[in-house]
Design a protein around this motif. Structure first.
Motif, PDB file in Angstrom:
ATOM      1  N   THR A  26       1.280  -0.792  -0.762  1.00 36.96           N
ATOM      2  CA  THR A  26       0.086   0.089  -0.211  1.00 36.96           C
ATOM      3  C   THR A  26       1.054   1.373  -0.119  1.00 36.96           C
ATOM      4  O   THR A  26       0.653   2.390  -0.547  1.00 36.96           O
ATOM      5  N   THR A  27       1.911   1.374   0.802  1.00 40.35           N
ATOM      6  CA  THR A  27       2.644   2.133   0.940  1.00 40.35           C
ATOM      7  C   THR A  27       3.355   2.242  -0.560  1.00 40.35           C
ATOM      8  O   THR A  27       3.737   3.866  -0.955  1.00 40.35           O
ATOM      9  N   ALA A  28       3.934   1.508  -0.808  1.00 42.39           N
ATOM     10  CA  ALA A  28       4.643   1.830  -2.412  1.00 42.39           C
ATOM     11  C   ALA A  28       4.020   1.600  -3.727  1.00 42.39           C
ATOM     12  O   ALA A  28       4.379   2.816  -4.414  1.00 42.39           O
ATOM     13  N   LEU A  29       2.711   1.356  -3.996  1.00 41.56           N
ATOM     14  CA  LEU A  29       1.725   2.427  -4.492  1.00 41.56           C
ATOM     15  C   LEU A  29       1.722   3.525  -4.628  1.00 41.56           C
ATOM     16  O   LEU A  29       1.229   4.020  -5.267  1.00 41.56           O
ATOM     17  N   SER A  30       1.505   3.821  -3.157  1.00 45.54           N
ATOM     18  CA  SER A  30       0.495   5.219  -2.814  1.00 45.54           C
ATOM     19  C   SER A  30       1.965   6.091  -3.094  1.00 45.54           C
ATOM     20  O   SER A  30       1.820   7.468  -4.026  1.00 45.54           O
ATOM     21  N   VAL A  31       3.029   5.818  -2.872  1.00 47.22           N
ATOM     22  CA  VAL A  31       4.025   6.584  -2.389  1.00 47.22           C
ATOM     23  C   VAL A  31       4.514   6.457  -4.366  1.00 47.22           C
ATOM     24  O   VAL A  31       4.777   8.213  -4.993  1.00 47.22           O
ATOM     25  N   LEU A  32       4.725   5.185  -5.445  1.00 49.35           N
ATOM     26  CA  LEU A  32       4.429   6.402  -6.955  1.00 49.35           C
ATOM     27  C   LEU A  32       3.555   6.625  -7.189  1.00 49.35           C
ATOM     28  O   LEU A  32       4.036   7.260  -8.048  1.00 49.35           O
ATOM     29  N   LEU A  33       2.731   6.357  -6.919  1.00 48.12           N
ATOM     30  CA  LEU A  33       1.312   7.440  -7.709  1.00 48.12           C
ATOM     31  C   LEU A  33       1.705   8.886  -6.939  1.00 48.12           C
ATOM     32  O   LEU A  33       1.839   9.896  -8.122  1.00 48.12           O
ATOM     33  N   LEU A  34       2.041   9.018  -6.036  1.00 48.68           N
ATOM     34  CA  LEU A  34       2.361  10.166  -5.481  1.00 48.68           C
ATOM     35  C   LEU A  34       3.294  10.884  -6.891  1.00 48.68           C
ATOM     36  O   LEU A  34       3.684  12.401  -6.350  1.00 48.68           O
ATOM     37  N   ILE A  35       4.470  10.288  -6.844  1.00 52.97           N
ATOM     38  CA  ILE A  35       5.608  10.455  -7.025  1.00 52.97           C
ATOM     39  C   ILE A  35       4.995  11.535  -8.353  1.00 52.97           C
ATOM     40  O   ILE A  35       5.621  12.288  -9.106  1.00 52.97           O
ATOM     41  N   ILE A  36       4.508  10.676  -9.617  1.00 57.10           N
ATOM     42  CA  ILE A  36       4.095  10.279 -10.486  1.00 57.10           C
ATOM     43  C   ILE A  36       3.470  11.526 -11.203  1.00 57.10           C
ATOM     44  O   ILE A  36       3.407  12.331 -11.672  1.00 57.10           O
ATOM     45  N   THR A  37       2.353  11.705 -10.207  1.00 56.97           N
ATOM     46  CA  THR A  37       1.378  13.043  -9.942  1.00 56.97           C
ATOM     47  C   THR A  37       1.921  14.517  -9.517  1.00 56.97           C
ATOM     48  O   THR A  37       1.853  15.236 -10.200  1.00 56.97           O
ATOM     49  N   GLY A  38       2.969  13.955  -8.222  1.00 56.70           N
ATOM     50  CA  GLY A  38       3.567  15.184  -8.612  1.00 56.70           C
ATOM     51  C   GLY A  38       4.166  15.672  -8.967  1.00 56.70           C
ATOM     52  O   GLY A  38       4.734  17.138  -9.386  1.00 56.70           O
ATOM     53  N   LEU A  39       5.928  14.860  -9.879  1.00 55.66           N
ATOM     54  CA  LEU A  39       6.438  15.708 -10.774  1.00 55.66           C
ATOM     55  C   LEU A  39       5.586  16.237 -11.941  1.00 55.66           C
ATOM     56  O   LEU A  39       5.697  17.011 -12.826  1.00 55.66           O
ATOM     57  N   GLY A  40       4.106  15.160 -11.892  1.00 57.15           N
ATOM     58  CA  GLY A  40       3.336  16.372 -13.136  1.00 57.15           C
ATOM     59  C   GLY A  40       2.703  17.323 -13.031  1.00 57.15           C
ATOM     60  O   GLY A  40       2.492  18.452 -13.578  1.00 57.15           O
ATOM     61  N   GLN A  41       2.700  18.376 -11.970  1.00 59.10           N
ATOM     62  CA  GLN A  41       2.437  19.316 -10.728  1.00 59.10           C
ATOM     63  C   GLN A  41       3.255  20.605 -11.443  1.00 59.10           C
ATOM     64  O   GLN A  41       3.570  21.361 -11.383  1.00 59.10           O
ATOM     65  N   LEU A  42       4.498  20.112 -11.667  1.00 56.68           N
ATOM     66  CA  LEU A  42       5.524  20.998 -11.689  1.00 56.68           C
ATOM     67  C   LEU A  42       5.764  21.717 -13.184  1.00 56.68           C
ATOM     68  O   LEU A  42       6.245  22.848 -13.090  1.00 56.68           O
ATOM     69  N   PRO A  43       5.266  21.571 -13.896  1.00 56.49           N
ATOM     70  CA  PRO A  43       4.459  20.708 -14.650  1.00 56.49           C
ATOM     71  C   PRO A  43       5.804  19.648 -15.603  1.00 56.49           C
ATOM     72  O   PRO A  43       6.130  20.141 -17.086  1.00 56.49           O
ATOM     73  N   LEU A  44       6.331  18.778 -15.089  1.00 61.09           N
ATOM     74  CA  LEU A  44       7.803  18.070 -15.872  1.00 61.09           C
ATOM     75  C   LEU A  44       7.306  17.404 -17.976  1.00 61.09           C
ATOM     76  O   LEU A  44       7.761  17.658 -18.302  1.00 61.09           O
ATOM     77  N   TYR A  45       6.158  16.768 -17.207  1.00 66.16           N
ATOM     78  CA  TYR A  45       5.853  15.979 -18.799  1.00 66.16           C
ATOM     79  C   TYR A  45       5.435  16.877 -20.150  1.00 66.16           C
ATOM     80  O   TYR A  45       5.649  16.717 -20.651  1.00 66.16           O
ATOM     81  N   THR A  46       4.782  18.581 -19.231  1.00 66.96           N
ATOM     82  CA  THR A  46       4.639  18.452 -20.789  1.00 66.96           C
ATOM     83  C   THR A  46       5.742  19.706 -20.738  1.00 66.96           C
ATOM     84  O   THR A  46       6.154  19.856 -22.415  1.00 66.96           O
TER      85      THR A  46
END
Length: 255
Positions: A26-46
């Motif tokens: 649960t921790t691993a999946l939650s942290v993975l989701l947080l990292i992926i979506t957190g980087l999207g807030q920067l927004p690095l992906y765009t």
């Protein structure tokens, strides 16, 4: 008394309970989701055209990534709360850091690299307890700063720009630390000596002979408590008392 043997042939020993595996994943999946979506807030992906890849358009959508970020945060908060309450309710402190872990970690790593003899280990290696502390502190930093970032959005709440700046900086630092911790955690399994531990996070059980060889303090304690049994084993009372004394000292240090 619950047995730690996972089958009738006694070839496996239960190391990770269902509750531990639930918290871990649960921790691993939650942290993975947080990292992926957190980087999207920067927004690095765009910025780096990641959103142009097939199926990756959603990574550039602020509302999708922020809602998923909150979902990951809820999952992490639940896993941490469950883990702490469960550990104290059952008084299971094997993974908690102990005095001398840094020195023992150095000895273990040195022994693995030089093919020397490792110090006797309990249920968890000293280096695993150090890693637990590092990741735990990093997650705590993320949780506290993340709650502040959420709290500032509550109507009527006014926080200074300088405070928010440093809070964001610490949140980003926590992100970097947890990424570093995850890389280190996964890299540990590149070492042959650690690989037999990997199945424990999926099935819960690891090889009995491996436990006997590398986690001798825990193995002797399981024998003494009758949670496993072994015919024709030569374990002296003096050795078992020494193991018991060391284990009790570790528990006291953890508390």
């Amino acid at each position: 008394m619950a047995k730690k043997i996972s089958n009738t042939k006694q070839s496996k020993i239960l190391r990770q309970s269902l509750a531990n595996r639930f918290v871990h994943w649960t921790t691993a999946l939650s942290v993975l989701l947080l990292i992926i979506t957190g980087l999207g807030q920067l927004p690095l992906y765009t910025r780096y055209n990641v959103t142009k890849l097939p199926g990756a358009e959603w990574l550039g959508d602020y509302f999708i990534t922020i809602n998923l970020h909150y979902l990951g945060a809820l999952g992490l908060l639940f896993a941490v709360f469950f883990h702490v309450v469960y550990a104290f309710a059952r008084r299971e402190f094997d993974i908690f850091p102990r005095k001398g872990d840094m020195k023992e970690s150095y000895q273990i790593i040195k022994a693995m690299l030089t093919k020397g003899k490792e110090p006797a280990s309990d249920k968890y290696l000293a280096e695993q307890r150090v890693a637990y502390l590092f990741i735990g502190v990093s997650l705590l930093l993320l949780i506290v700063t993340g709650l502040i970032k959420t709290f500032k959005n509550v109507p009527g709440i006014e926080l200074s720009h300088s405070f928010l700046y440093w809070n964001t900086a610490l949140h980003n630092l926590g992100t970097g630390l947890i990424i570093f911790g995850i890389i280190g955690h996964l890299a540990a399994f590149l070492l042959k000596e650690n690989r037999p531990l990997l199945p424990g996070m999926f099935t819960g059980s690891i090889n009995r002979e491996y436990v006997k060889h590398r986690h001798s303090l825990w193995y002797a304690r399981l024998l003494r408590d009758g949670e496993i049994n072994e015919s024709n084993i030569d374990v002296s009372e003096t050795h078992l008392r020494a193991v018991d004394s060391r284990h009790d000292n570790y528990k006291n240090q953890s508390l």
